[in-house]
Design a protein around this motif. Structure first.
Motif, PDB file in Angstrom:
ATOM      1  N   ILE A 252     -91.461  12.034 -37.027  1.00  0.00           N
ATOM      2  CA  ILE A 252     -92.669  11.637 -37.771  1.00  0.00           C
ATOM      3  C   ILE A 252     -93.123  12.772 -38.676  1.00  0.00           C
ATOM      4  CG2 ILE A 252     -95.076  10.913 -37.535  1.00  0.00           C
ATOM      5  CD1 ILE A 252     -93.045   8.773 -36.735  1.00  0.00           C
ATOM      6  N   ALA A 253     -93.069  13.993 -38.181  1.00  0.00           N
ATOM      7  CA  ALA A 253     -93.488  15.148 -39.000  1.00  0.00           C
ATOM      8  C   ALA A 253     -92.609  15.295 -40.232  1.00  0.00           C
ATOM      9  CB  ALA A 253     -93.438  16.420 -38.154  1.00  0.00           C
ATOM     10  N   ILE A 254     -91.310  15.099 -40.089  1.00  0.00           N
ATOM     11  CA  ILE A 254     -90.394  15.199 -41.228  1.00  0.00           C
ATOM     12  C   ILE A 254     -90.683  14.101 -42.240  1.00  0.00           C
ATOM     13  CG2 ILE A 254     -87.963  14.948 -41.903  1.00  0.00           C
ATOM     14  CD1 ILE A 254     -87.248  16.412 -39.284  1.00  0.00           C
ATOM     15  N   GLN A 255     -90.929  12.881 -41.751  1.00  0.00           N
ATOM     16  CA  GLN A 255     -91.195  11.759 -42.658  1.00  0.00           C
ATOM     17  C   GLN A 255     -92.497  11.944 -43.423  1.00  0.00           C
ATOM     18  OE1 GLN A 255     -90.976   8.193 -40.284  1.00  0.00           O
ATOM     19  NE2 GLN A 255     -88.773   7.988 -40.561  1.00  0.00           N
ATOM     20  N   GLU A 256     -93.499  12.562 -42.804  1.00  0.00           N
ATOM     21  CA  GLU A 256     -94.778  12.754 -43.482  1.00  0.00           C
ATOM     22  C   GLU A 256     -94.672  13.754 -44.635  1.00  0.00           C
ATOM     23  OE1 GLU A 256     -97.614  13.749 -40.461  1.00  0.00           O
ATOM     24  OE2 GLU A 256     -97.846  11.652 -39.855  1.00  0.00           O
ATOM     25  N   ASP A 257     -93.735  14.690 -44.548  1.00  0.00           N
ATOM     26  CA  ASP A 257     -93.579  15.702 -45.602  1.00  0.00           C
ATOM     27  C   ASP A 257     -92.732  15.187 -46.769  1.00  0.00           C
ATOM     28  OD1 ASP A 257     -95.087  17.503 -44.188  1.00  0.00           O
ATOM     29  OD2 ASP A 257     -93.361  18.508 -43.249  1.00  0.00           O
ATOM     30  N   LEU A 258     -92.105  14.028 -46.637  1.00  0.00           N
ATOM     31  CA  LEU A 258     -91.257  13.492 -47.698  1.00  0.00           C
ATOM     32  C   LEU A 258     -92.083  12.727 -48.722  1.00  0.00           C
ATOM     33  CD1 LEU A 258     -88.303  12.057 -45.576  1.00  0.00           C
ATOM     34  CD2 LEU A 258     -88.353  14.215 -46.813  1.00  0.00           C
TER      35      LEU A 258
ATOM     36  N   ASN B 200     -88.135   9.300 -49.191  1.00  0.00           N
ATOM     37  CA  ASN B 200     -88.155   8.394 -48.041  1.00  0.00           C
ATOM     38  C   ASN B 200     -87.356   7.123 -48.344  1.00  0.00           C
ATOM     39  OD1 ASN B 200     -88.749   7.556 -45.493  1.00  0.00           O
ATOM     40  ND2 ASN B 200     -90.920   7.156 -45.867  1.00  0.00           N
ATOM     41  N   ALA B 201     -87.485   6.602 -49.553  1.00  0.00           N
ATOM     42  CA  ALA B 201     -86.747   5.397 -49.941  1.00  0.00           C
ATOM     43  C   ALA B 201     -85.243   5.664 -49.978  1.00  0.00           C
ATOM     44  CB  ALA B 201     -87.222   4.904 -51.307  1.00  0.00           C
ATOM     45  N   LYS B 202     -84.832   6.843 -50.463  1.00  0.00           N
ATOM     46  CA  LYS B 202     -83.407   7.191 -50.494  1.00  0.00           C
ATOM     47  C   LYS B 202     -82.827   7.283 -49.084  1.00  0.00           C
ATOM     48  CE  LYS B 202     -83.293   9.677 -54.881  1.00  0.00           C
ATOM     49  NZ  LYS B 202     -83.152  10.982 -55.535  1.00  0.00           N
ATOM     50  N   ILE B 203     -83.575   7.914 -48.181  1.00  0.00           N
ATOM     51  CA  ILE B 203     -83.110   8.028 -46.792  1.00  0.00           C
ATOM     52  C   ILE B 203     -82.998   6.650 -46.149  1.00  0.00           C
ATOM     53  CG2 ILE B 203     -83.773   8.860 -44.496  1.00  0.00           C
ATOM     54  CD1 ILE B 203     -84.933  11.346 -45.871  1.00  0.00           C
ATOM     55  N   ARG B 204     -83.992   5.811 -46.398  1.00  0.00           N
ATOM     56  CA  ARG B 204     -83.980   4.452 -45.828  1.00  0.00           C
ATOM     57  C   ARG B 204     -82.809   3.643 -46.374  1.00  0.00           C
ATOM     58  NH1 ARG B 204     -83.882   1.471 -41.973  1.00  0.00           N
ATOM     59  NH2 ARG B 204     -84.838  -0.567 -42.115  1.00  0.00           N
TER      60      ARG B 204
ATOM     61  N   GLU C 150     -79.701   4.710 -44.644  1.00  0.00           N
ATOM     62  CA  GLU C 150     -79.665   4.143 -43.288  1.00  0.00           C
ATOM     63  C   GLU C 150     -79.220   2.682 -43.314  1.00  0.00           C
ATOM     64  OE1 GLU C 150     -83.687   4.852 -42.072  1.00  0.00           O
ATOM     65  OE2 GLU C 150     -83.220   6.812 -41.196  1.00  0.00           O
ATOM     66  N   LEU C 151     -79.733   1.931 -44.287  1.00  0.00           N
ATOM     67  CA  LEU C 151     -79.363   0.512 -44.389  1.00  0.00           C
ATOM     68  C   LEU C 151     -77.899   0.330 -44.787  1.00  0.00           C
ATOM     69  CD1 LEU C 151     -82.565  -1.008 -46.045  1.00  0.00           C
ATOM     70  CD2 LEU C 151     -81.769  -1.299 -43.695  1.00  0.00           C
ATOM     71  N   GLU C 152     -77.381   1.237 -45.630  1.00  0.00           N
ATOM     72  CA  GLU C 152     -75.963   1.164 -46.015  1.00  0.00           C
ATOM     73  C   GLU C 152     -75.054   1.464 -44.819  1.00  0.00           C
ATOM     74  OE1 GLU C 152     -75.712   3.828 -49.336  1.00  0.00           O
ATOM     75  OE2 GLU C 152     -76.443   2.323 -50.749  1.00  0.00           O
TER      76      GLU C 152
END
Length: 195
Positions: free
Chosen positions: A77-83, A88-92, A95-97
């Motif tokens: 959660i801490a890592i996601q809040e700093d993005l 965040n969209a690129k990481i997501r 993950e979906l790919e």
């Protein structure tokens, strides 16, 4: 109807769901419908040994964020809040790919797990095979039992019957002394009769 393993997945899930509900309902068990969502959430976010993943992760491609992780922030959660929103969209998207590959890997693990279970089960199975004109007994079917309740010492076998026809995969057609045909019936419901 007489072959419970045919409904194995549904029966196994219903048993698990009933166990989960029994742990979260009140003493009077009348609020089970209100607790169904909680029980399903618990099931979907629990790690499963056969797939080595959670059902939630196999659907969405990422592990669920538990309410506790929001109250007591975890590293994830801490890592996601700093993005930023773009990062965040690129990481997501990544993950979906990777989701199809993750599902395929889970399917392979599940098949290996099921093969191990099948092998262990088959070591204990005694194969019953009969030939035409063999005399057999058949398990009494619960639907045939009359309204009166029998003694627990009554035989669970009915017969004698004669094997009239042999089908593939262990199915048989049997005939009683009066010529009444029964079947096809699975061989696991029959045993050899010695007059």
């Amino acid at each position: 109807m007489y072959n419970a393993p045919a409904n194995g997945l549904a029966e196994a899930f219903n048993k698990t769901l009933c166990t989960l509900l029994s742990k979260v309902v009140s003493k009077h068990k009348r609020d089970w419908h209100e607790k169904l969502g909680e029980a399903l959430w618990a099931y979907r976010t629990t790690y499963k040994t056969p797939t080595q993943s959670t059902p939630y992760a196999l659907v969405y491609g990422v592990e669920s964020v538990l309410p506790l992780e929001i109250q007591v922030p975890s590293l994830r959660i801490a890592i996601q809040e700093d993005l930023t929103a773009e990062e965040n969209a690129k990481i997501r998207l990544a993950e979906l790919e990777a989701l199809d590959e993750k599902r395929l890997e889970a399917q392979q693990k599940l098949e290996c797990y099921q093969a191990r279970l099948t092998s262990a089960f088959n070591k204990k199975v005694r194969v019953r095979s009969f030939q035409v004109r063999d005399m057999v007994l058949a398990v009494k079917r619960p639907i045939i039992v009359s309204g009166k309740k029998g003694s627990k010492f009554d035989s669970k076998w009915d017969g004698s019957y004669v094997v009239q026809e042999v089908y593939t995969n262990g199915a048989y057609k049997i005939v009683d002394a009066g010529g009444l045909r029964i079947g096809p019936i699975n061989g696991k419901f029959l045993k050899r009769y010695y007059p």
